[in-house]
Enzyme design. Structure first.
Site, PDB file in Angstrom:
ATOM      1  N   GLU A 260     -29.962  19.073  13.386  1.00 54.57           N
ATOM      2  CA  GLU A 260     -29.800  20.075  14.451  1.00 54.57           C
ATOM      3  C   GLU A 260     -28.571  20.968  14.233  1.00 54.57           C
ATOM      4  O   GLU A 260     -27.939  21.414  15.189  1.00 54.57           O
ATOM      5  CB  GLU A 260     -29.724  19.393  15.818  1.00 54.57           C
ATOM      6  CG  GLU A 260     -31.007  18.694  16.217  1.00 54.57           C
ATOM      7  CD  GLU A 260     -30.987  18.129  17.632  1.00 54.57           C
ATOM      8  OE1 GLU A 260     -29.887  17.755  18.104  1.00 54.57           O
ATOM      9  OE2 GLU A 260     -32.051  18.074  18.261  1.00 54.57           O
ATOM     10  N   GLU A 329     -38.840  15.871  16.706  1.00 54.98           N
ATOM     11  CA  GLU A 329     -38.429  15.192  17.940  1.00 54.98           C
ATOM     12  C   GLU A 329     -39.207  15.755  19.128  1.00 54.98           C
ATOM     13  O   GLU A 329     -38.889  16.839  19.627  1.00 54.98           O
ATOM     14  CB  GLU A 329     -36.923  15.338  18.196  1.00 54.98           C
ATOM     15  CG  GLU A 329     -36.044  14.568  17.234  1.00 54.98           C
ATOM     16  CD  GLU A 329     -34.571  14.583  17.650  1.00 54.98           C
ATOM     17  OE1 GLU A 329     -34.277  14.926  18.827  1.00 54.98           O
ATOM     18  OE2 GLU A 329     -33.718  14.270  16.801  1.00 54.98           O
TER      19      GLU A 329
END
Length: 854
Positions: A260, A329
């Site tokens: 991320e 995710e």
């Protein structure tokens, strides 16, 4: 003895070949399983420890001198023959391609250190039973390298090289976890990071990294990159050494570098972009033989695949037309903060997000989390992330399937798999079905699959597709594996519900049949030990001014004492008689204030803000007065740009104030003590008897405590010791030991529901079954349905445990369900007036049942 990059360039061995095919031995191996691994090369000899430090030719010459030629040939044969069949993993614009075949894959996250090794096989099997193909896990740097290598080895030339200390034992045995996944016939996505976030303490970085001279995290910084490359290489080499990459016949089909970073890379500017490109290149150079991904990184360089994280990723598009649409995710719930509400994501919404992703061209989706588990030890991040990491996942913290989420998603997975031949054959075409409604059609030759979506969150819709009418509940997707018949709608749950209950274990009970039930766990008398206030250790440190807690403790303990003293004459301007107002400002996370050994007050921050500003009047005495401040951390920051620089502890000001003036103690002499005396005495270890313990029924009592979860695999048969450090005072008699167990099994299915998913054989074939059916199944092997607590066919209302009859209700419902279900482990009851009669004509009816297993 050392990773290649630690050696001088001339001594660095070339990377091992990863695409060689194992030579068959006549007596060997069974046929490889799909997704299975195991293996790796088996070498039946050991070279002298100095050989890896020699140039490759010299090492081979030394081998030749040490081994007769025939023996060397035998060794070579054995080394090549030990592995399973290699798997080729690539990708194209539609999907991951495994051995030349596109695959639609469903994945779920299970983090190995958030459960115990005896839990792993059961969790993995439940994931497989739930329809998963892949298990995804992070790799947690801090638990594998809690201290930086301090030893060294000496080469033949006398050069000193560092040797690194790693821990891959017990819950940290990454290779064993990956092998357990392979044993179940599933694939693995290994998210190395090594920054992981994950609501894990310090984002998974070991705190010693913070103290390397000149280091700057996650940017174009040589000290950081050297350490990151060393650990990443260690993980890859460990996996290669065990033969766990698909290119070696193992289960690992994907790896991830960084995590991320695109969410925060703007804060690092150009050096951040340079670091991201370096990380991608470094990962590829490790030659794993499988693709690498970067999540939430829109500019991930080729050949890395950029992937999506979020609650919904149907609108995500990869940064290249040559890359597949992947979702690393899909948040099945959310993490729990101390003091926060327990997160919840409805099964219908999660199922909707999954179906929409595959409808819109996705072919790899991962649940974060599928089993969340527990933040054991001091691994919680935050601050104020709770020890429970349940995440409202399909498998709960205790390892029990969460119904109806687990079962409904299993049905969604089955429906998607029925569509797989069409999904991998072509790209979707889209058809508008009206406002907020669309169809996606996958048609190639004789195969056809369709997804019909109603993205209106409020209103049901009736749409026309291929000349046929379909009802779409609000916020739902209907899946048609043959472009004609609905096999599943995400808003209509056919799966059963299971109510869970916490059963007390500390007292005996009388069962309904009059028998006496002895407790599983009894609590003997409590002993207690008093933690002294203030400085008690010889290794305390005295310095002027207030010091940051993390820089002082290096996270060796959650606790840091700050202690100073003042002399009071009685005429000080900060006094109002014998009182003064004390102000203490702290970066958090928890503060306790003691004046002359007695508690004066406390304060704590929260997940939204860890800052503390405590101010109260205190009473001082003539002469020396001691001020002791106990600061505690509750998990270190784990997310955000420069999260590693977020401090903790008392940074001031610390000030005494009165009507006529003030005394700022921020620059005074302060004495610091890292940790508690009880920690040094190992009071938590029952094998180390300590005279500090006092056995008495008159233990200190203040207020009730929160219940604590102890994993069963931590408990031993017979006597067990539980040690609690209660910081604010409590009453041990209020502590309860409980187990989480399944209570009732329930289901509610309407006449409008599709038939059970198992009535389909394939996208082209449908078994003969008329309409929907309600299915119940006992959760444990050996159980049978012992009683029907409730049954109603008509317009029942309520939820599992609190169903009630509606105005329309069949009088035959209970007897029909009892006849079908009592005495068997599972049963299926058609939801039709043909079985129950028609209590209200013209009304869509449903069947609701609550049963108990025994």
């Amino acid at each position: 003895l050392a990773s290649g990059h630690l050696l001088p360039a001339a001594l660095t061995p070339p990377p091992a070949a990863t695409n060689t095919r194992a030579l068959p031995l006549a007596s060997t191996p069974n046929a490889p399983r799909p997704g299975g691994g195991g293996g790796g090369a088996l070498c039946l000899f050991s070279l002298p420890s100095f050989l890896p430090l020699l140039p490759r030719r010299a090492a081979m010459a030394a081998t030749a001198l040490l081994l007769p030629a025939a023996a060397a040939a035998a060794v070579l044969l054995l080394c090549l023959a030990g592995g399973s069949r290699a798997t080729n993993v690539t990708y194209d614009h539609r999907a991951l391609v495994i051995d030349g075949v596109r695959r639609v894959l469903i994945s779920g996250s299970i983090h190995y250190p958030r459960s115990t090794p005896d839990m792993w096989p059961g969790l993995i099997q439940k994931a497989k039973d739930g329809g998963l193909d892949v298990i995804e896990t992070y790799v947690f740097w801090d638990i594998h390298e809690p201290v930086r290598g301090q030893a060294c080895i000496i080469t033949l030339t006398g050069k000193r090289l560092p040797t690194w200390q790693y821990d891959f034992e017990g819950r940290k045995d990454l290779a064993a976890f990956v092998k357990a996944v392979a044993d179940a016939g599933l694939y693995v996505h290994l998210r190395i990071g090594p920054y992981v976030c994950a609501e894990w303490n310090y984002g998974g970085f070991p705190l010693w990294l913070h103290f390397i001279p000149g280091v700057k995290f996650r940017t174009d910084n040589e000290p950081f990159k050297a350490e990151m490359q060393r650990f990443t290489t260690k993980v890859v080499d460990t996996m290669k050494g065990a033969g766990l990459y698909a290119s070696q016949g193992g289960p690992i089909i994907l790896s991830q570098i960084e995590n991320e970073y695109g969410n925060i890379d703007a804060a690092y500017g150009a050096p951040g972009k340079a670091y991201m490109r370096w990380a991608a290149g470094m990962a590829v150079s490790l030659d794993t033989g499988v693709p690498w991904v970067m999540c939430q990184q829109a500019d991930a360089p080729d050949p890395l695949i950029n992937t999506c994280n979020g609650f919904y990723c149907d609108q995500f598009t990869p940064n290249s037309a040559a890359k597949p649409k992947m979702w690393t995710e899909n948040w099945s719930g959310w993490f729990l903060s101390f003091g926060g509400a327990v997160p919840y994501r409805p099964a219908e919404d999660l199922a909707f997000s999954v179906a929409r992703f595959y409808q819109r061209g996705g072919t790899f989706q991962n649940y974060y989390m599928y089993h969340g588990g527990t933040n054991l030890d001091r691994s919680s991040g935050g601050p104020f992330i709770a020890t429970s990491y349940d995440y409202d996942a399909p498998i709960d913290e205790y390892g029990l399937v969460r119904q109806p989420k687990w079962g409904h998603l299993r049905d969604v997975h089955k429906a998607i798999k029925l569509c797989e031949p069409a999904l991998i054959a072509t790209d979707p075409s889209y058809i508008s079905l009206g406002q907020n409604a669309e169809a996606a059609v996958y048609k190639a030759g004789s195969v056809c699959a369709a997804f019909l979506a109603n993205i209106d969150g409020q209103s049901d819709k009736t749409v026309t597709f291929n000349g046929k009418m379909y009802n779409l509940p609000a916020w739902s997707v209907s899946i048609l594996p043959d472009c004609k018949n609905v096999v599943l709608n995400t808003a209509q749950i056919n799966s059963q519900v299971m109510s869970s209950e916490m059963r007390y274990l500390e007292s005996s009970t009388v069962a309904s049949d009059g028998s006496f039930t002895t407790p599983e766990l009894t609590v003997s008398g409590w002993s207690y030990a008093i933690e002294p206030v203030g400085i008690t250790k010889d290794n305390s440190l005295t310095k002027p001014g207030l010091m940051d807690q993390i820089n002082t403790t290096a996270d060796a303990s959650d606790f840091l004492w700050y202690s100073t003293s003042i002399i009071v004459k009685g005429d000080e301007p900060y006094l109002n008689g014998s009182q003064s107002s004390l102000l203490v400002n702290s970066l958090g996370h928890v503060l306790q204030v003691y004046i002359n050994g007695k508690i004066a007050g406390s304060a704590k921050g929260s997940a939204s803000s860890s800052l503390i500003s405590w101010q109260k009047p205190i009473t001082l005495v003539p002469g020396k007065n001691k001020i002791d401040l106990l600061s505690a951390t509750v998990g270190l920051s784990n997310y955000g740009a420069f999260f590693d620089l977020v401090g903790a502890g008392i940074t001031g000001p610390v000030k005494l104030s009165g009507a006529n003036g003030a005394l700022d103690l921020s620059s005074a002499q302060w004495t610091y003590q890292i940790g508690l005396k009880g920690e040094d005495l190992h009071l938590y270890d029952p094998s180390e008897a300590s005279p500090e313990w006092v056995s008495s029924n008159a233990y200190p009592i203040n207020q009730p405590l929160i219940w604590y979860h102890v994993p069963r695999s931590f408990l031993q048969p017979g006597s067990n010791d539980l040690v609690l450090f209660e910081q604010f005072g409590g009453d041990p008699s209020k502590i309860s030991f409980v187990t989480r167990q399944t209570g009732s099994v329930c289901a509610q299915v309407s006449e409008a529901h599709p038939a059970q998913i198992d009535s389909w054989i394939s996208s082209q074939q449908k078994m003969q079954r008329s309409g929907p059916a309600l299915r119940l199944e006992c959760p444990k092997e050996g159980q049978v349905i012992g009683s029907i607590k409730f049954a109603s066919f008509g317009t029942p209302s309520g939820t599992c445990g609190s169903y009630s009859h509606g105005e329309c209700s069949s009088t035959q419902a209970l007897s029909v369900v009892q006849e079908a279900c009592i005495g068997v482990s599972s049963c299926s009851v058609p939801v039709s007036s043909n079985y129950f009669g028609d209590p209200c004509t013209g009304v869509t009816k449903s069947l609701a049942v609550e049963a108990a297993c025994s």
